[in-house]
Design a protein around this motif. Structure first.
Motif, PDB file in Angstrom:
ATOM      1  N   TRP A 126      27.308  31.723  -1.072  1.00 32.90           N
ATOM      2  CA  TRP A 126      27.038  30.436  -1.711  1.00 32.90           C
ATOM      3  C   TRP A 126      25.787  30.543  -2.561  1.00 32.90           C
ATOM      4  CZ3 TRP A 126      27.825  25.081   0.870  1.00 32.90           C
ATOM      5  CH2 TRP A 126      29.169  24.925   1.235  1.00 32.90           C
ATOM      6  N   ARG A 127      25.811  29.922  -3.726  1.00 36.53           N
ATOM      7  CA  ARG A 127      24.611  29.808  -4.532  1.00 36.53           C
ATOM      8  C   ARG A 127      23.919  28.494  -4.214  1.00 36.53           C
ATOM      9  NH1 ARG A 127      24.977  34.153  -8.033  1.00 36.53           N
ATOM     10  NH2 ARG A 127      22.723  33.841  -8.092  1.00 36.53           N
ATOM     11  N   LEU A 128      22.694  28.368  -4.630  1.00 36.20           N
ATOM     12  CA  LEU A 128      21.933  27.144  -4.357  1.00 36.20           C
ATOM     13  C   LEU A 128      22.634  25.915  -4.915  1.00 36.20           C
ATOM     14  CD1 LEU A 128      19.377  25.708  -3.342  1.00 36.20           C
ATOM     15  CD2 LEU A 128      18.290  26.291  -5.511  1.00 36.20           C
ATOM     16  N   ARG A 129      23.218  26.055  -6.089  1.00 37.06           N
ATOM     17  CA  ARG A 129      23.910  24.918  -6.695  1.00 37.06           C
ATOM     18  C   ARG A 129      25.075  24.455  -5.821  1.00 37.06           C
ATOM     19  NH1 ARG A 129      24.820  24.241 -12.879  1.00 37.06           N
ATOM     20  NH2 ARG A 129      23.086  25.678 -12.740  1.00 37.06           N
ATOM     21  N   THR A 130      25.793  25.411  -5.203  1.00 36.88           N
ATOM     22  CA  THR A 130      26.913  25.072  -4.324  1.00 36.88           C
ATOM     23  C   THR A 130      26.431  24.266  -3.127  1.00 36.88           C
ATOM     24  OG1 THR A 130      27.878  27.213  -4.920  1.00 36.88           O
ATOM     25  CG2 THR A 130      28.917  26.020  -3.112  1.00 36.88           C
ATOM     26  N   TRP A 131      25.330  24.706  -2.547  1.00 41.46           N
ATOM     27  CA  TRP A 131      24.764  24.046  -1.367  1.00 41.46           C
ATOM     28  C   TRP A 131      24.306  22.618  -1.685  1.00 41.46           C
ATOM     29  CZ3 TRP A 131      24.078  23.694   3.652  1.00 41.46           C
ATOM     30  CH2 TRP A 131      22.932  23.149   4.192  1.00 41.46           C
ATOM     31  N   VAL A 132      23.560  22.467  -2.764  1.00 44.58           N
ATOM     32  CA  VAL A 132      23.040  21.146  -3.129  1.00 44.58           C
ATOM     33  C   VAL A 132      24.179  20.209  -3.539  1.00 44.58           C
ATOM     34  CG1 VAL A 132      21.563  19.895  -4.744  1.00 44.58           C
ATOM     35  CG2 VAL A 132      20.782  22.058  -3.772  1.00 44.58           C
ATOM     36  N   THR A 133      25.195  20.754  -4.221  1.00 43.49           N
ATOM     37  CA  THR A 133      26.347  19.936  -4.619  1.00 43.49           C
ATOM     38  C   THR A 133      27.063  19.370  -3.401  1.00 43.49           C
ATOM     39  OG1 THR A 133      26.670  21.181  -6.665  1.00 43.49           O
ATOM     40  CG2 THR A 133      28.560  19.941  -5.835  1.00 43.49           C
ATOM     41  N   LEU A 134      27.246  20.190  -2.369  1.00 46.30           N
ATOM     42  CA  LEU A 134      27.887  19.720  -1.141  1.00 46.30           C
ATOM     43  C   LEU A 134      27.113  18.543  -0.551  1.00 46.30           C
ATOM     44  CD1 LEU A 134      29.829  19.974   1.349  1.00 46.30           C
ATOM     45  CD2 LEU A 134      28.097  21.512   2.322  1.00 46.30           C
ATOM     46  N   LEU A 135      25.816  18.689  -0.416  1.00 43.90           N
ATOM     47  CA  LEU A 135      25.001  17.631   0.184  1.00 43.90           C
ATOM     48  C   LEU A 135      24.975  16.379  -0.681  1.00 43.90           C
ATOM     49  CD1 LEU A 135      22.026  19.834   1.450  1.00 43.90           C
ATOM     50  CD2 LEU A 135      23.929  18.919   2.794  1.00 43.90           C
ATOM     51  N   ASP A 136      25.010  16.576  -1.984  1.00 44.99           N
ATOM     52  CA  ASP A 136      25.024  15.437  -2.899  1.00 44.99           C
ATOM     53  C   ASP A 136      26.348  14.688  -2.805  1.00 44.99           C
ATOM     54  OD1 ASP A 136      24.164  13.692  -4.863  1.00 44.99           O
ATOM     55  OD2 ASP A 136      24.775  14.993  -6.500  1.00 44.99           O
ATOM     56  N   GLU A 137      27.452  15.431  -2.838  1.00 48.12           N
ATOM     57  CA  GLU A 137      28.779  14.803  -2.799  1.00 48.12           C
ATOM     58  C   GLU A 137      29.035  14.067  -1.485  1.00 48.12           C
ATOM     59  OE1 GLU A 137      31.231  17.864  -5.754  1.00 48.12           O
ATOM     60  OE2 GLU A 137      31.524  17.955  -3.582  1.00 48.12           O
ATOM     61  N   THR A 138      28.418  14.538  -0.408  1.00 49.13           N
ATOM     62  CA  THR A 138      28.638  13.896   0.896  1.00 49.13           C
ATOM     63  C   THR A 138      27.563  12.850   1.216  1.00 49.13           C
ATOM     64  OG1 THR A 138      27.521  15.804   1.934  1.00 49.13           O
ATOM     65  CG2 THR A 138      29.932  15.810   1.896  1.00 49.13           C
ATOM     66  N   GLY A 139      26.764  12.485   0.213  1.00 54.56           N
ATOM     67  CA  GLY A 139      25.837  11.369   0.354  1.00 54.56           C
ATOM     68  C   GLY A 139      24.601  11.622   1.181  1.00 54.56           C
ATOM     69  N   MET A 140      24.199  12.881   1.323  1.00 58.32           N
ATOM     70  CA  MET A 140      23.043  13.180   2.171  1.00 58.32           C
ATOM     71  C   MET A 140      21.711  12.814   1.528  1.00 58.32           C
ATOM     72  SD  MET A 140      24.482  14.058   4.851  1.00 58.32           S
ATOM     73  CE  MET A 140      26.185  14.437   5.293  1.00 58.32           C
ATOM     74  N   PHE A 141      21.710  12.542   0.224  1.00 56.86           N
ATOM     75  CA  PHE A 141      20.470  12.186  -0.460  1.00 56.86           C
ATOM     76  C   PHE A 141      20.327  10.686  -0.692  1.00 56.86           C
ATOM     77  CE2 PHE A 141      21.382  16.502  -2.437  1.00 56.86           C
ATOM     78  CZ  PHE A 141      20.538  17.194  -1.566  1.00 56.86           C
ATOM     79  N   LEU A 142      21.213   9.897  -0.095  1.00 61.84           N
ATOM     80  CA  LEU A 142      21.187   8.459  -0.350  1.00 61.84           C
ATOM     81  C   LEU A 142      20.062   7.745   0.390  1.00 61.84           C
ATOM     82  CD1 LEU A 142      25.000   7.588  -0.322  1.00 61.84           C
ATOM     83  CD2 LEU A 142      23.483   7.934  -2.294  1.00 61.84           C
ATOM     84  N   ASP A 143      19.497   8.376   1.414  1.00 60.05           N
ATOM     85  CA  ASP A 143      18.372   7.757   2.115  1.00 60.05           C
ATOM     86  C   ASP A 143      17.100   8.533   1.797  1.00 60.05           C
ATOM     87  OD1 ASP A 143      17.659   9.541   4.829  1.00 60.05           O
ATOM     88  OD2 ASP A 143      19.679   9.812   4.050  1.00 60.05           O
TER      89      ASP A 143
END
Length: 306
Positions: free
Chosen positions: A168-185
């Motif tokens: 996995w590249r860093l972009r893949t990791w951050v995209t997963l967390l972004d798409e699953t709403g982990m940055f909403l709080d």
């Protein structure tokens, strides 16, 4: 390393400048280590003719690990010039100058860590944390229970490029967390997500020969990164969820969507009480996996995940 941008494997100029300031190396009024001197050190250590070696994966605008070591030596010579010119018999030499620089940087960064809300994490005690919380039987049981889904998630998003070593590249990791709403709080930021990625990567002996593995997140590192998220992201305890009548994190997020509420607001209006039991690391990992895969199922439009 550059944990605030797109690459966690190398140090770009902005990350380098910030480190020099925080570590007390930069001296604004001259003294051999003002910003211009530090810029020249960066350029000298990072110098490489573009296209000189088509097979060379060394980034032109960032420091790799060996270039960083060169930077440390060059700065030690500038900042502790008289010490570096001495010899061992008189208590000088380059070795002493480098040790003095490392001692200075460590002392200043400890001061930064002391006022950081995640002081232990800021000090990068990754081995101590692994032994205390990650490499335990209970954590292993949780990860094994979620392994089929975690493995499928990893495989479906892994790079198909053979040169990327199936990591996995860093972009893949951050995209997963972004798409699953982990940055909403507000309790979990992209910078912290990048830090989870960086701290979870295992040491690669030759970062130029095995650049893809050095830059990427392999399967075991991915599992560690999942566990590291719960060190940063604030998750309500099981007892807190039960007291609020929602039971699980998926139920909580479903309720918040239905009521158009926010995670931060819910955490504020449902604070921890003395009677709430603090969850262990394995329990928090299990809770996070429940939330992660609920959100992934929702993305995929699976029945029951609304």
């Amino acid at each position: 390393a550059d944990i605030g941008a797109t690459d966690a494997a190398y140090m770009n100029w902005m990350a380098y400048s910030a480190l020099m300031e925080e570590a007390g190396v930069a001296t604004p009024n001259g003294g051999g280590c003002d910003q211009r001197d530090l810029d020249n050190v960066f350029k000298a250590a990072n110098f490489e003719l573009k296209g000189s070696d088509p097979k060379d994966l060394n980034p032109l605008n960032s420091l790799n690990r060996s270039e960083w070591l060169e930077v440390v030596i060059r700065i030690a010579k500038l900042k502790f010039k008289q010490v570096s010119l001495g010899d061992a018999s008189s208590g000088g030499g380059m070795g002493v100058a480098v040790s003095s620089l490392v001692k200075l940087m460590r002392s200043k960064l400890e001061e930064v860590a002391a006022v950081n809300s995640c002081a232990m994490i800021a000090r990068d005690l990754r081995d101590e944390w692994r032994l205390a919380d990650l490499y335990t039987e209970e954590t292993d049981k949780v990860l094994r229970r979620w392994q089929p889904r975690l493995s499928r998630l990893y495989r479906t998003r892994v790079s198909k490029d053979l040169k990327a070593a199936k990591c996995w590249r860093l972009r893949t990791w951050v995209t997963l967390l972004d798409e699953t709403g982990m940055f909403l709080d507000s309790s979990f930021t992209r910078e912290e997500a990048n830090l989870c990625y960086y701290l979870s990567k295992f040491t690669v002996v030759d970062p130029l020969k095995d650049a893809a593995k050095f830059e990427g997140l392999d399967w075991c590192s991915f599992l560690e990164a999942i566990a590291r998220v719960v060190r940063f992201k604030e998750l309500p305890s099981v007892s807190r969820l039960a007291r609020a009548g929602v039971g699980t994190l998926p139920n909580l997020t479903r309720t918040l969507r239905e009521q158009k509420g926010t995670w931060d607001r819910w955490m504020e209006t449902n604070p921890e009480t003395e009677g709430d039991k603090e969850d262990t690391m394995p329990v928090r990992i299990d809770q996070f996996c429940q939330l992660l895969f609920y959100e992934e199922d929702r993305l995929l439009g699976k029945k029951g995940a609304t």
